[in-house]
Design an enzyme around this catalytic site. Structure first.
Site, mmCIF file in Angstrom:
data_model
loop_
_atom_site.group_PDB
_atom_site.id
_atom_site.type_symbol
_atom_site.label_atom_id
_atom_site.label_comp_id
_atom_site.label_asym_id
_atom_site.label_seq_id
_atom_site.Cartn_x
_atom_site.Cartn_y
_atom_site.Cartn_z
ATOM 1 N N CYS A 116 1.663 1.709 -1.374
ATOM 2 C CA CYS A 116 2.165 2.773 -2.326
ATOM 3 C C CYS A 116 3.724 2.541 -2.177
ATOM 4 O O CYS A 116 4.399 1.968 -1.395
ATOM 5 C CB CYS A 116 1.917 4.310 -1.988
ATOM 6 S SG CYS A 116 0.206 4.627 -2.255
ATOM 7 N N CYS A 198 0.723 3.711 -6.825
ATOM 8 C CA CYS A 198 0.588 4.904 -6.420
ATOM 9 C C CYS A 198 2.245 5.271 -5.762
ATOM 10 O O CYS A 198 3.005 4.483 -5.576
ATOM 11 C CB CYS A 198 -0.237 5.068 -4.965
ATOM 12 S SG CYS A 198 -0.397 3.702 -4.033
#
Ligand code: N1C
Length: 294
Positions: A116, A198
């Site tokens: 992420c 993400c």
């Protein structure tokens, strides 16, 4: 011999010569047409450059470099199997009808976990964005993943009923063939890349062209549309201007407003920054004397 019969024989000879000529001309025209349509290899003739020469060696070499040297945690990937899956996605298939499904076996073999907060998208900044990701390793683009790394800058296509690649020509973007192997590949892997994004995600756009954000780019039509609101906390855009180039679009322009409104609809917070400093410094490497450089 009666005069009429000699003139009728003359007419008949004349007719035969004309028909013969006609057949010859027609035959030549058909042969030329077929030649134009089919290359000696039996592939159709396209306007774009053909499959990259030595593509198997380049692809396999990149696969081994990536999995053995750059990311040794992927050393168990089977490069030969990956190459076969890549080839099978388009070989012997109609080159204008390649689908996302055709690339699924390849995608399955190349799965990779993407951390992420490290995804960097781009549009019309291909060279600059990769100079930047080479210089700092915090963010990575699709070309920094195994699939993107192997396929970067390559061209490939085949034909239905032909088990060879077409090294002479492949469809160009101008031709009526939008589901070509290269275009469908980038659309398919870009979609996967965006779905996996993400945390805070970034995009580098070009403010020296008339519209930094366009909805029909792969970024605008595929990546933005496949960001998941529950996974992506925010999108940060950097609009970069070429040193000494035009300042034709910026964070306050209408194209970025368009992107801002798409993100509002998707409920993903959006920020934009013109000429993000760390990237500016990369540009300054080639223009150290410019007034905007430190
Ligand atoms: O159409 P674009 O840019 O907006 O596509 C860029 C966008 C990036 O964020 C990447 O994740 O889509 C992904 N991507 C590639 O990684 C890529 N590498 C090479 C899309 N296209 C890619 N290419 C080739 O560049 C491919 O042939 C495609 O058609 C162009 C798109 O570049 P763009 O118009 O500057």
């Amino acid at each position: 011999m009666a005069p009429w019969s000699s003139s009728s024989r003359g007419r008949r000879v004349c007719c035969c010569v004309l028909i013969g000529l006609g057949v010859l001309v027609l035959g030549a025209a058909v042969t030329a047409g077929i030649r134009r349509w089919l290359q000696p290899s039996g592939h159709k003739q396209w306007e774009g450059a053909g499959t990259t020469a030595h593509i198997s060696e380049i692809f396999l070499g990149r696969c081994f470099t990536y999995t053995q040297i750059i990311h040794p945690e992927l050393r168990d990937k089977n490069c030969q199997k990956i190459w076969n899956a890549f080839k099978n996605s388009f070989i012997s298939k109609d080159t204008c009808n390649i689908t996302e499904e055709d690339y699924q076996p390849l995608i399955k073999l190349t799965t990779q976990t993407l951390p992420c907060n490290q995804t960097l998208f781009w549009s019309k900044t291909n060279v600059l964005v990769h100079r930047y990701t080479k210089a700092q390793k915090e963010l990575f683009t699709l070309e920094d993943t195994l699939l993107g790394y192997m396929a970067d800058d390559l061209i490939w296509c085949g034909s239905s009923g032909n088990s060879e690649m077409n090294y002479q020509s492949c469809p160009s973007r101008m031709e009526n063939c939008s589901n070509s192997p290269v275009f469908v590949f980038w659309k398919t892997v870009s979609k996967k890349f965006a779905e996996a994004a993400c945390g805070v995600v970034h995009v580098m756009l070009n403010g020296s062209i008339s519209r930094a954000f366009v909805r029909n780019s792969i970024f605008g039509s595929i990546e933005v549309m496949n960001l998941h609101q529950e996974r992506v906390h925010s999108l940060r855009a950097w609009v970069m201007h070429d040193i000494g180039g035009d300042f034709s679009d910026s964070c306050s322009g209408s194209s970025i407003n368009d992107l801002r409104s798409i993100m509002r609809e998707k409920n993903i917070p959006f920020t934009c920054q013109d000429d993000y400093k760390p990237v500016r410094y990369i540009q300054c490497v080639s223009h150290p004397e410019h007034s905007s450089c430190p």
